[in-house]
Design a protein around this motif. Structure first.
Motif, PDB file in Angstrom:
ATOM      1  N   ILE A 112       0.896  -1.180  -0.149  1.00  0.00           N
ATOM      2  CA  ILE A 112      -0.100  -0.123   0.186  1.00  0.00           C
ATOM      3  C   ILE A 112       0.768   1.417  -0.057  1.00  0.00           C
ATOM      4  CG2 ILE A 112      -1.588   1.322   1.295  1.00  0.00           C
ATOM      5  CD1 ILE A 112      -1.310  -2.426   2.248  1.00  0.00           C
ATOM      6  N   THR A 113       0.678   2.033  -1.151  1.00  0.00           N
ATOM      7  CA  THR A 113       1.324   3.388  -0.992  1.00  0.00           C
ATOM      8  C   THR A 113       0.595   4.565  -0.969  1.00  0.00           C
ATOM      9  OG1 THR A 113       3.292   2.165  -2.324  1.00  0.00           O
ATOM     10  CG2 THR A 113       3.132   4.557  -2.460  1.00  0.00           C
ATOM     11  N   ASN A 114       1.005   5.773  -0.307  1.00  0.00           N
ATOM     12  CA  ASN A 114       0.270   6.849  -0.209  1.00  0.00           C
ATOM     13  C   ASN A 114       1.084   7.897  -0.940  1.00  0.00           C
ATOM     14  OD1 ASN A 114      -1.346   8.275   2.843  1.00  0.00           O
ATOM     15  ND2 ASN A 114      -1.591   8.676   0.850  1.00  0.00           N
ATOM     16  N   VAL A 146      -2.710   1.885  -4.334  1.00  0.00           N
ATOM     17  CA  VAL A 146      -2.162   3.298  -4.275  1.00  0.00           C
ATOM     18  C   VAL A 146      -3.333   4.339  -3.883  1.00  0.00           C
ATOM     19  CG1 VAL A 146      -0.850   5.275  -5.288  1.00  0.00           C
ATOM     20  CG2 VAL A 146      -0.285   3.078  -5.867  1.00  0.00           C
ATOM     21  N   ASP A 147      -3.194   5.016  -2.899  1.00  0.00           N
ATOM     22  CA  ASP A 147      -3.893   6.146  -2.400  1.00  0.00           C
ATOM     23  C   ASP A 147      -3.299   7.548  -2.765  1.00  0.00           C
ATOM     24  OD1 ASP A 147      -5.339   8.529  -0.990  1.00  0.00           O
ATOM     25  OD2 ASP A 147      -5.909   7.226   0.775  1.00  0.00           O
ATOM     26  N   PHE A 148      -3.956   8.292  -3.717  1.00  0.00           N
ATOM     27  CA  PHE A 148      -3.318   9.233  -4.544  1.00  0.00           C
ATOM     28  C   PHE A 148      -4.042  10.481  -3.844  1.00  0.00           C
ATOM     29  CE2 PHE A 148      -2.250  12.151  -8.563  1.00  0.00           C
ATOM     30  CZ  PHE A 148      -1.396  12.573  -7.786  1.00  0.00           C
ATOM     31  N   ALA A 158      -4.626  11.360 -14.722  1.00  0.00           N
ATOM     32  CA  ALA A 158      -3.231  11.437 -15.704  1.00  0.00           C
ATOM     33  C   ALA A 158      -2.134  10.339 -14.898  1.00  0.00           C
ATOM     34  CB  ALA A 158      -2.438  12.793 -15.622  1.00  0.00           C
ATOM     35  N   LEU A 159      -2.246  10.565 -13.753  1.00  0.00           N
ATOM     36  CA  LEU A 159      -1.160   9.325 -13.061  1.00  0.00           C
ATOM     37  C   LEU A 159      -1.664   8.110 -13.110  1.00  0.00           C
ATOM     38  CD1 LEU A 159       1.335  10.005 -10.927  1.00  0.00           C
ATOM     39  CD2 LEU A 159      -0.369   9.139  -9.324  1.00  0.00           C
ATOM     40  N   SER A 160      -2.805   7.797 -13.111  1.00  0.00           N
ATOM     41  CA  SER A 160      -3.443   6.414 -13.206  1.00  0.00           C
ATOM     42  C   SER A 160      -3.075   6.006 -14.583  1.00  0.00           C
ATOM     43  CB  SER A 160      -4.868   6.325 -12.754  1.00  0.00           C
ATOM     44  OG  SER A 160      -5.651   7.018 -13.553  1.00  0.00           O
ATOM     45  N   LEU A 161      -3.235   6.866 -15.331  1.00  0.00           N
ATOM     46  CA  LEU A 161      -2.979   6.033 -17.073  1.00  0.00           C
ATOM     47  C   LEU A 161      -1.722   5.800 -17.214  1.00  0.00           C
ATOM     48  CD1 LEU A 161      -5.665   8.612 -18.852  1.00  0.00           C
ATOM     49  CD2 LEU A 161      -5.741   6.220 -18.565  1.00  0.00           C
ATOM     50  N   GLU A 171       3.735  -9.969 -14.582  1.00  0.00           N
ATOM     51  CA  GLU A 171       4.995  -9.262 -13.756  1.00  0.00           C
ATOM     52  C   GLU A 171       4.375  -8.504 -12.421  1.00  0.00           C
ATOM     53  OE1 GLU A 171       7.697  -7.041 -15.983  1.00  0.00           O
ATOM     54  OE2 GLU A 171       7.968  -8.436 -17.318  1.00  0.00           O
ATOM     55  N   SER A 172       5.194  -8.550 -11.589  1.00  0.00           N
ATOM     56  CA  SER A 172       4.996  -7.718 -10.191  1.00  0.00           C
ATOM     57  C   SER A 172       5.082  -6.407 -10.337  1.00  0.00           C
ATOM     58  CB  SER A 172       5.780  -8.409  -9.187  1.00  0.00           C
ATOM     59  OG  SER A 172       6.896  -8.097  -9.180  1.00  0.00           O
ATOM     60  N   LYS A 173       5.877  -5.934 -11.390  1.00  0.00           N
ATOM     61  CA  LYS A 173       6.097  -4.397 -11.473  1.00  0.00           C
ATOM     62  C   LYS A 173       4.596  -3.860 -12.298  1.00  0.00           C
ATOM     63  CE  LYS A 173       9.500  -1.271 -12.893  1.00  0.00           C
ATOM     64  NZ  LYS A 173      10.969  -1.133 -13.559  1.00  0.00           N
ATOM     65  N   LYS A 174       3.622  -3.547 -11.258  1.00  0.00           N
ATOM     66  CA  LYS A 174       2.535  -3.030 -11.704  1.00  0.00           C
ATOM     67  C   LYS A 174       1.832  -2.433 -10.412  1.00  0.00           C
ATOM     68  CE  LYS A 174      -0.888  -5.452 -12.867  1.00  0.00           C
ATOM     69  NZ  LYS A 174      -1.862  -6.422 -13.883  1.00  0.00           N
ATOM     70  N   ILE A 175       0.857  -1.470 -11.011  1.00  0.00           N
ATOM     71  CA  ILE A 175      -0.020  -1.017  -9.925  1.00  0.00           C
ATOM     72  C   ILE A 175      -1.298  -1.876 -10.122  1.00  0.00           C
ATOM     73  CG2 ILE A 175      -1.319   1.122  -9.265  1.00  0.00           C
ATOM     74  CD1 ILE A 175       1.763   1.166  -8.820  1.00  0.00           C
ATOM     75  N   SER A 176      -1.776  -2.262  -9.023  1.00  0.00           N
ATOM     76  CA  SER A 176      -3.006  -2.952  -9.161  1.00  0.00           C
ATOM     77  C   SER A 176      -4.404  -2.108  -9.097  1.00  0.00           C
ATOM     78  CB  SER A 176      -3.353  -3.990  -8.071  1.00  0.00           C
ATOM     79  OG  SER A 176      -1.828  -4.814  -8.011  1.00  0.00           O
ATOM     80  N   ALA A 177      -4.319  -1.177  -8.059  1.00  0.00           N
ATOM     81  CA  ALA A 177      -5.380  -0.160  -8.113  1.00  0.00           C
ATOM     82  C   ALA A 177      -5.223   1.098  -7.709  1.00  0.00           C
ATOM     83  CB  ALA A 177      -6.448  -0.657  -7.329  1.00  0.00           C
TER      84      ALA A 177
END
Length: 264
Positions: A112-114, A146-148, A158-161, A171-177
């Motif tokens: 989880i990233t903020n 990610v909570d933005f 823009a950040l999500s796209l 691959e694990s190098k991704k954002i799930s939500a």
């Protein structure tokens, strides 16, 4: 895997809604992990030690925040003592506490990233793109949430796209939500982006329903009509709950997004 994310919990009303409604909601949707933004929990600004433990007792697992996280001085010490309270990753590097953490649920490693937005925010922050790219290099998760915490719709989209484009299947190098917080009004644009990232512009607010994003209308009128300073006093009513349930399959693919908006 079902993950519940809760929009900004605002004041006493927000805490009461969580107490009364969260257990029922978790049971109904069979929730495995609950993440809530708590930066407005104490009288509408910040979170005290007392209210942190109160929310933990109601069943919140991970707490994210935003620009008001250190509005209460005691939070500076608290955030270094507990493992599940985040401040924005890209805020001042001298601020205490983590900006990203991971937990393990049902054998799945969940990060989880903020993050904090830069448009119209009063704080000097690192560019959120650069901050998140550094975390992607870790590649130590099955799911990454990610909570933005940002002001504008365009910045969140823009950040999500951008980071959805970086996703690579398998691959694990991704954002799930990635979900937005801060504006306190739930948006109706939940969707799964082309490369599989879940997105909604804003989760909304869990707190007063009849006020102005949580505050008494009279306070806002003093500011907006008369140009006079006024304390942001929380409105009190039966409240509302705003949040989203994200469901992932055993292969970590997002298969559904359920927006929840309930007025009491």
């Amino acid at each position: 895997m079902k993950i519940l994310t809760i929009g900004d919990i605002f004041g006493e009303t927000g805490r009461q809604v969580i107490k009364n409604y969260l257990p029922q909601l978790k049971k109904e949707y069979q929730i495995d992990l609950t993440v809530a933004n708590v930066e407005n929990t104490t009288h509408g600004k910040g979170i005290s030690r007392k209210h942190y433990w109160e929310l933990k007792s109601y069943g919140i697992d991970i707490m994210t925040s935003g620009n008001h996280i250190f509005a209460n001085e005691e939070t500076r010490k608290l955030i270094s003592e507990v493992p599940d309270l985040l401040r924005p990753l890209n805020s001042n590097p001298y601020h205490p506490g983590p900006g990203t953490i991971w937990t393990k649920i049902k054998g799945k490693k969940i990060r989880i990233t903020n993050l904090l937005g830069t448009n119209f925010m009063p704080l000097a922050t690192e560019n959120p793109y650069f901050a998140l790219e550094k975390i992607l290099n870790l590649q130590d998760w099955d799911l990454h949430l990610v909570d933005f915490h940002a002001e504008t719709t365009a910045e969140k989209i823009a950040l999500s796209l951008y980071f959805d484009e970086k996703n690579v299947a398998g691959e694990s190098k991704k954002i799930s939500a990635l979900w937005g917080t801060h504006t306190h009004v739930q948006t109706a644009d939940e969707r799964i982006l082309p490369k599989g990232t879940g997105f909604i512009t804003d989760l909304g607010m869990t707190g007063p329903y009849s006020g102005v994003i949580g505050a008494k209308p009279e306070v806002i009128w003093q500011r907006s009509k008369y140009g006079l300073s006024a304390k942001m006093t929380p409105q009190k009513d039966n409240g509302q709950f705003n949040g989203v349930v994200w469901e992932f399959d055993d292969n970590n693919k997002l298969i559904s997004i359920k927006r929840i908006n309930k007025v009491f």
